[in-house]
Design a protein around this motif. Structure first.
Motif, PDB file in Angstrom:
ATOM      1  N   SER A 171       6.824  10.598  -7.742  1.00 22.91           N
ATOM      2  CA  SER A 171       7.885  11.416  -8.318  1.00 22.91           C
ATOM      3  C   SER A 171       8.719  10.617  -9.311  1.00 22.91           C
ATOM      4  CB  SER A 171       8.794  11.967  -7.206  1.00 22.91           C
ATOM      5  OG  SER A 171       8.089  12.842  -6.365  1.00 22.91           O
ATOM      6  N   GLY A 172       8.341   9.360  -9.536  1.00 19.47           N
ATOM      7  CA  GLY A 172       9.039   8.509 -10.501  1.00 19.47           C
ATOM      8  C   GLY A 172      10.235   7.779  -9.953  1.00 19.47           C
ATOM      9  N   HIS A 173      10.440   7.825  -8.623  1.00 16.34           N
ATOM     10  CA  HIS A 173      11.613   7.203  -8.011  1.00 16.34           C
ATOM     11  C   HIS A 173      11.262   5.868  -7.377  1.00 16.34           C
ATOM     12  CE1 HIS A 173      12.985  11.613  -7.581  1.00 16.34           C
ATOM     13  NE2 HIS A 173      13.656  11.063  -8.578  1.00 16.34           N
ATOM     14  N   ASN A 174      12.073   4.846  -7.661  1.00 15.11           N
ATOM     15  CA  ASN A 174      11.914   3.575  -6.959  1.00 15.11           C
ATOM     16  C   ASN A 174      12.819   3.567  -5.723  1.00 15.11           C
ATOM     17  OD1 ASN A 174      14.551   2.843  -7.747  1.00 15.11           O
ATOM     18  ND2 ASN A 174      13.836   1.710  -9.541  1.00 15.11           N
ATOM     19  N   CYS A 175      12.856   2.427  -5.032  1.00 13.21           N
ATOM     20  CA  CYS A 175      13.617   2.363  -3.777  1.00 13.21           C
ATOM     21  C   CYS A 175      15.102   2.625  -3.986  1.00 13.21           C
ATOM     22  CB  CYS A 175      13.406   0.997  -3.126  1.00 13.21           C
ATOM     23  SG  CYS A 175      11.728   0.741  -2.497  1.00 13.21           S
ATOM     24  N   LEU A 176      15.677   2.090  -5.074  1.00 19.45           N
ATOM     25  CA  LEU A 176      17.100   2.300  -5.347  1.00 19.45           C
ATOM     26  C   LEU A 176      17.392   3.772  -5.623  1.00 19.45           C
ATOM     27  CD1 LEU A 176      19.916   1.113  -5.770  1.00 19.45           C
ATOM     28  CD2 LEU A 176      19.303   0.693  -8.158  1.00 19.45           C
ATOM     29  N   HIS A 177      16.521   4.434  -6.340  1.00 18.97           N
ATOM     30  CA  HIS A 177      16.714   5.857  -6.602  1.00 18.97           C
ATOM     31  C   HIS A 177      16.698   6.658  -5.298  1.00 18.97           C
ATOM     32  CE1 HIS A 177      14.770   4.841 -10.703  1.00 18.97           C
ATOM     33  NE2 HIS A 177      16.082   4.864 -10.841  1.00 18.97           N
ATOM     34  N   LEU A 189       0.833  -1.195   0.000  1.00 17.70           N
ATOM     35  CA  LEU A 189       0.000   0.000   0.000  1.00 17.70           C
ATOM     36  C   LEU A 189       0.873   1.253   0.000  1.00 17.70           C
ATOM     37  CD1 LEU A 189      -2.791  -1.060   2.523  1.00 17.70           C
ATOM     38  CD2 LEU A 189      -2.911  -0.983   0.020  1.00 17.70           C
ATOM     39  N   ALA A 190       0.479   2.231  -0.826  1.00 14.23           N
ATOM     40  CA  ALA A 190       1.257   3.470  -0.974  1.00 14.23           C
ATOM     41  C   ALA A 190       0.518   4.638  -0.340  1.00 14.23           C
ATOM     42  CB  ALA A 190       1.513   3.753  -2.454  1.00 14.23           C
ATOM     43  N   ASP A 191       1.297   5.589   0.196  1.00  9.11           N
ATOM     44  CA  ASP A 191       0.686   6.790   0.757  1.00  9.11           C
ATOM     45  C   ASP A 191       0.384   7.784  -0.355  1.00  9.11           C
ATOM     46  OD1 ASP A 191       3.066   8.051   0.071  1.00  9.11           O
ATOM     47  OD2 ASP A 191       3.851   8.093   2.108  1.00  9.11           O
ATOM     48  N   ASN A 220       4.559   6.416  -1.859  1.00 12.94           N
ATOM     49  CA  ASN A 220       5.605   5.680  -1.155  1.00 12.94           C
ATOM     50  C   ASN A 220       5.031   4.515  -0.362  1.00 12.94           C
ATOM     51  OD1 ASN A 220       7.952   7.310  -1.801  1.00 12.94           O
ATOM     52  ND2 ASN A 220       7.069   8.893  -0.485  1.00 12.94           N
ATOM     53  N   THR A 221       5.593   3.336  -0.569  1.00  7.62           N
ATOM     54  CA  THR A 221       5.309   2.203   0.300  1.00  7.62           C
ATOM     55  C   THR A 221       6.183   2.343   1.549  1.00  7.62           C
ATOM     56  OG1 THR A 221       7.068   0.787  -0.567  1.00  7.62           O
ATOM     57  CG2 THR A 221       4.943   0.759  -1.754  1.00  7.62           C
ATOM     58  N   PRO A 222       5.944   1.542   2.579  1.00  7.80           N
ATOM     59  CA  PRO A 222       6.840   1.584   3.750  1.00  7.80           C
ATOM     60  C   PRO A 222       8.310   1.356   3.385  1.00  7.80           C
ATOM     61  CG  PRO A 222       4.823   0.461   4.331  1.00  7.80           C
ATOM     62  CD  PRO A 222       4.753   0.701   2.858  1.00  7.80           C
ATOM     63  N   LEU A 223       8.582   0.500   2.384  1.00 10.82           N
ATOM     64  CA  LEU A 223       9.976   0.263   1.989  1.00 10.82           C
ATOM     65  C   LEU A 223      10.576   1.503   1.339  1.00 10.82           C
ATOM     66  CD1 LEU A 223      12.231  -1.834   1.959  1.00 10.82           C
ATOM     67  CD2 LEU A 223      11.467  -2.540  -0.313  1.00 10.82           C
ATOM     68  N   HIS A 224       9.803   2.238   0.547  1.00  6.18           N
ATOM     69  CA  HIS A 224      10.285   3.504  -0.006  1.00  6.18           C
ATOM     70  C   HIS A 224      10.709   4.451   1.121  1.00  6.18           C
ATOM     71  CE1 HIS A 224       8.190   2.138  -3.649  1.00  6.18           C
ATOM     72  NE2 HIS A 224       8.819   3.084  -4.313  1.00  6.18           N
ATOM     73  N   ILE A 225       9.882   4.504   2.157  1.00  9.21           N
ATOM     74  CA  ILE A 225      10.174   5.411   3.269  1.00  9.21           C
ATOM     75  C   ILE A 225      11.440   4.984   4.002  1.00  9.21           C
ATOM     76  CG2 ILE A 225       9.337   6.225   5.510  1.00  9.21           C
ATOM     77  CD1 ILE A 225       6.490   6.076   4.305  1.00  9.21           C
ATOM     78  N   ALA A 226      11.614   3.681   4.212  1.00 16.11           N
ATOM     79  CA  ALA A 226      12.833   3.186   4.866  1.00 16.11           C
ATOM     80  C   ALA A 226      14.062   3.552   4.047  1.00 16.11           C
ATOM     81  CB  ALA A 226      12.755   1.671   5.059  1.00 16.11           C
ATOM     82  N   SER A 271      10.745  -2.424  -7.329  1.00 16.98           N
ATOM     83  CA  SER A 271      10.719  -1.770  -8.646  1.00 16.98           C
ATOM     84  C   SER A 271       9.622  -0.721  -8.775  1.00 16.98           C
ATOM     85  CB  SER A 271      10.534  -2.817  -9.752  1.00 16.98           C
ATOM     86  OG  SER A 271       9.305  -3.504  -9.600  1.00 16.98           O
ATOM     87  N   PHE A 272       8.721  -0.664  -7.817  1.00 12.74           N
ATOM     88  CA  PHE A 272       7.558   0.225  -7.878  1.00 12.74           C
ATOM     89  C   PHE A 272       7.980   1.689  -7.754  1.00 12.74           C
ATOM     90  CE2 PHE A 272       4.038   2.402  -5.637  1.00 12.74           C
ATOM     91  CZ  PHE A 272       3.028   2.185  -6.552  1.00 12.74           C
ATOM     92  N   PRO A 273       7.612   2.562  -8.713  1.00 19.40           N
ATOM     93  CA  PRO A 273       7.963   3.977  -8.597  1.00 19.40           C
ATOM     94  C   PRO A 273       6.945   4.756  -7.766  1.00 19.40           C
ATOM     95  CG  PRO A 273       6.909   3.597 -10.708  1.00 19.40           C
ATOM     96  CD  PRO A 273       6.979   2.254 -10.018  1.00 19.40           C
ATOM     97  N   ASN A 274       7.424   5.715  -6.993  1.00 17.04           N
ATOM     98  CA  ASN A 274       6.479   6.590  -6.304  1.00 17.04           C
ATOM     99  C   ASN A 274       5.979   7.655  -7.272  1.00 17.04           C
ATOM    100  OD1 ASN A 274       8.482   8.563  -6.456  1.00 17.04           O
ATOM    101  ND2 ASN A 274       9.051   8.421  -4.303  1.00 17.04           N
TER     102      ASN A 274
END
Length: 297
Positions: free
Chosen positions: A170-176, A128-130, A134-140, A165-168
Motif C-alpha cells: 500500500s506504499g506505507h513504511n513502518c513510520l507511516h 520476508l514480507a507477507d 508487510n514484514t513482522p516489523l510492519h505488523i508490530a 524504510s521498506f514500503p508495503n
C-alpha cells in the motif's frame, strides 16, 4: 491456516474479505484435541530423528501452514520451542503459508515476544514480507505491539535500516503505519532508530505529518514537529501539511502549522481552471478534498 490480527484471539478468528487487513483465516478448522493429536503424531523428538530429517518438517496443511505455524497460532509454546530448537538456521523456519506468512509473522500477530526472540536467534528472516507486503516489523507497528517491536528491533539490527524504510504494497513504511494508527511511542522509537521522518508514502506522497493532519491528531502533530518533521514538505499534489488543515476542525493543528510553514507556502496552489471544471481535471485526491472543503467555508 492464516491469522487475522484484528480478531480477539486465535480461537475466534474468522476469514475476512479484505486482503489488506486479513492475516489469518479458519483458525476454528482445527480443534484443540485434534491439534494435540497432530503434534503427538509428529513426534518432535531430538532423539528419534536425525537433524537433517524430521518428518514434521514436510507436513503442511491445505492453507500452507507447517506444524510450526500451527504451534504458534494455537500458542502451543513448548511444541514451537522444540521445533525451533531442532531447526536452528534451517530453511524450515522461513517457510511461508499461502498468505506468505512465516512463523515470525504469526508470533508477532499473536503477541508472543518469547517466540519472536527465539525465532530470530534461530535464523528466521525478518525481511520476508507477507502477501500485503508487510514484514513482522510492519505488523508490530500496525498493531502497536511495543514488546514485539522492541524484540524485533533489538534482534535484527543488521537489517533494521532496510526494514524500517521498506514500503508495503500500500506504499506505507513502518513510520507511516505507526502514524496512521496513532502509536506515538512507536513513532518516537522509529525516528530514534533512524527512520526518515519526512519519508513519503508511495500512493500520494504524504509524509507522517500529512497523515497526522488527515487524522486530526494534534498530539501526533506536536510529536512530529518536536522530532524535526519538515512542515514545508509537499505531497505529490503540491500540498503542505498546512494546506490539509483547510476546512478541518482542529484550530490547534492549523495554528501549529501556520506558524512554522514558510509564508510563500501558506496559500493553496493556483488552479489553472475554474472550480466548475474540477470534474474534468486530473486532480489529486488531496486537491479535490481541499477545494471542496474550501467551497463549504
Amino acid at each position: 491456516m492464516d491469522y487475522d490480527s484484528d480478531t480477539a484471539g486465535p480461537k475466534q478468528a474468522k476469514a475476512l474479505p479484505c486482503q489488506e487487513d486479513r492475516f489469518d483465516s479458519g483458525l476454528d478448522s482445527m480443534k484443540d484435541d485434534e491439534l494435540a493429536s497432530e503434534f503427538e503424531d509428529m513426534s518432535v523428538d531430538a532423539h528419534e530423528h536425525t537433524e537433517e530429517y524430521e518428518p514434521w518438517r514436510s507436513a503442511v496443511t491445505e492453507d500452507g501452514d507447517t506444524p510450526l505455524h500451527l504451534a504458534v497460532i494455537h500458542e502451543a509454546t513448548e511444541h514451537a520451542l522444540q521445533m525451533i530448537k531442532l531447526s536452528h538456521n534451517h530453511p524450515f523456519l522461513n517457510l511461508q503459508n499461502h498468505q506468505r506468512q512465516t512463523a515470525l509473522h504469526l508470533a508477532v500477530i499473536t503477541e508472543q515476544p518469547q517466540l519472536v526472540e527465539r525465532l530470530l536467534k534461530a535464523g528466521c528472516d525478518p525481511r520476508l514480507a507477507d502477501n500485503s507486503g508487510n514484514t513482522p516489523l510492519h505488523i508490530a507497528c500496525k498493531k502497536g505491539s511495543l514488546t514485539c517491536f522492541s524484540v524485533l528491533t533489538q534482534n535484527c539490527q543488521r537489517h533494521l535500516t532496510s526494514i524500517v524504510s521498506f514500503p508495503n504494497y500500500s506504499g506505507h513504511n513502518c513510520l507511516h503505519l505507526a502514524s496512521i494508527n496513532g502509536f506515538i511511542s512507536l513513532v518516537e522509537n522509529l525516528v530514534q532508530l533512524g527512520a526518515d521522518i519526512n519519508a513519503q508514502e508511495q500512493c500520494s506522497g504524504r509524509t507522517a505529518l500529512h497523515l497526522a493532519v488527515d487524522l486530526q491528531n494534534p498530539t501526533l502533530v506536536r510529536c512530529l514537529l518536536a522530532l524535526g518533521a519538515n512542515v514545508n514538505c509537499l505531497n505529490y499534489g503540491g500540498f503542505t501539511a498546512y494546506h490539509l488543515t483547510y476546512g478541518r476542525q482542529s484550530d490547534e493543528i492549523r495554528h501549529q502549522l501556520y506558524e512554522q510553514t514558510a509564508q510563500e507556502l501558506r496559500e493553496l496552489p493556483e488552479s489553472e481552471s475554474d472550480e466548475s471544471d474540477m470534474e474534468d481535471l486530473d486532480l489529486s485526491e488531496d486537491e479535490v478534498s481541499i477545494r471542496f472543503r474550501m467551497a463549504q467555508l
